[in-house]
Design an enzyme around this catalytic site. Structure first.
Site, PDB file in Angstrom:
ATOM      1  N   ARG A  49      12.908  -7.000   6.956  1.00  0.00           N
ATOM      2  CA  ARG A  49      14.231  -7.553   7.241  1.00  0.00           C
ATOM      3  C   ARG A  49      15.146  -6.428   7.716  1.00  0.00           C
ATOM      4  NH1 ARG A  49      15.040 -12.524   5.995  1.00  0.00           N
ATOM      5  NH2 ARG A  49      17.263 -12.229   6.244  1.00  0.00           N
TER       6      ARG A  49
ATOM      7  N   ASN B 110      13.008   4.506   6.759  1.00  0.00           N
ATOM      8  CA  ASN B 110      12.063   3.462   7.119  1.00  0.00           C
ATOM      9  C   ASN B 110      10.852   4.086   7.801  1.00  0.00           C
ATOM     10  OD1 ASN B 110      11.191   0.720   7.495  1.00  0.00           O
ATOM     11  ND2 ASN B 110      11.762   0.886   9.648  1.00  0.00           N
TER      12      ASN B 110
ATOM     13  N   ILE C 172      18.491  -4.425   7.558  1.00  0.00           N
ATOM     14  CA  ILE C 172      19.440  -4.133   6.482  1.00  0.00           C
ATOM     15  C   ILE C 172      20.861  -4.368   6.994  1.00  0.00           C
ATOM     16  CG2 ILE C 172      20.336  -2.328   4.952  1.00  0.00           C
ATOM     17  CD1 ILE C 172      17.497  -3.073   4.238  1.00  0.00           C
TER      18      ILE C 172
ATOM     19  N   HIS D 249       7.964   3.115  10.615  1.00  0.00           N
ATOM     20  CA  HIS D 249       7.675   2.134  11.670  1.00  0.00           C
ATOM     21  C   HIS D 249       6.345   2.485  12.332  1.00  0.00           C
ATOM     22  CE1 HIS D 249       8.618  -1.025  14.473  1.00  0.00           C
ATOM     23  NE2 HIS D 249       8.241  -0.226  15.450  1.00  0.00           N
TER      24      HIS D 249
ATOM     25  N   SER E 225       0.835  -1.210   0.000  1.00  0.00           N
ATOM     26  CA  SER E 225       0.000   0.000   0.000  1.00  0.00           C
ATOM     27  C   SER E 225       0.866   1.255   0.000  1.00  0.00           C
ATOM     28  CB  SER E 225      -0.984  -0.001   1.169  1.00  0.00           C
ATOM     29  OG  SER E 225      -0.300  -0.038   2.406  1.00  0.00           O
TER      30      SER E 225
END
Length: 193
Positions: free
Chosen positions: A90, A106, A92, A108, A12
């Site tokens: 995952r 990222n 990095i 979160h 999404s």
């Protein structure tokens, strides 16, 4: 500015970014989707948007180090400048981090440092907290421990279900994340980096 998105599932957030790049509301070019689950819905979304796709699993290539090295090589081949993690589940590793320090962001679904790692929404809900949130941060070698760029609180109401809370968190993510990425990309492009 050539951008890669890493994702693992539904996509999404990928869809939102792909639309923004197509409309030229984000500077740069969405040049690559990397997905660690070849059958994930995000792969189909990328194909629909005519974005190049690379996908393989850790198991398929023979371990985490080889997996990371192969991704790093692909990023070089595509001349990627910046990475957006959008539901990539995952951590990095060094082969990628070494080449993209300060260039991997990222999203979160918690107000870090609260609830790092997986199942953040469920853990906040189960702990009967009054609020949780959304965080955009740079990636480092830790688990959701990189420098925070932006955060927004999301209340948890007494009559909430996991589904209603997830919906509000996703709505917040879909607004905050593109705003932050737009600002970062604009700044990098203006600096000529």
């Amino acid at each position: 500015m050539r951008v890669a998105i890493f994702a693992s599932g539904n996509g999404s957030n990928f869809e939102i970014f792909a639309d923004l790049f197509e409309k030229k509301e984000l500077q740069g070019e969405l040049a690559l989707l990397f997905c660690d689950h070849p059958d994930a819905l995000v792969v189909e979304r990328a194909k629909k948007h005519r974005v190049a796709v690379e996908t393989f699993t850790v198991k398929a290539v023979g371990g985490k180090r080889i997996y990371e090295e192969k991704i790093a090589e692909i990023l070089k081949q595509y001349k990627i400048d910046f990475i957006i993690l959008a539901g990539y589940l995952r951590v990095i590793g060094a082969p990628i981090l070494d080449n993209y320090e300060g260039r991997i962001v990222n999203l979160h679904p918690a107000y870090l440092p609260e609830y790092p790692g997986l199942h953040s929404i469920e853990r906040a809900f189960d702990d009967q907290k009054k609020q949780t949130g959304v965080t955009v941060h740079y990636i480092d070698s830790g688990l959701d421990s990189g420098p925070i760029i932006a955060q927004k609180r999301v209340p948890i109401f007494e009559d909430d279900t996991i589904e209603s809370l997830e919906a509000r968190i996703h709505a917040c993510e879909h607004k905050l994340y593109p705003e932050v990425v737009k600002s970062i990309l604009n700044e990098l492009i203006e600096k000529g980096e």
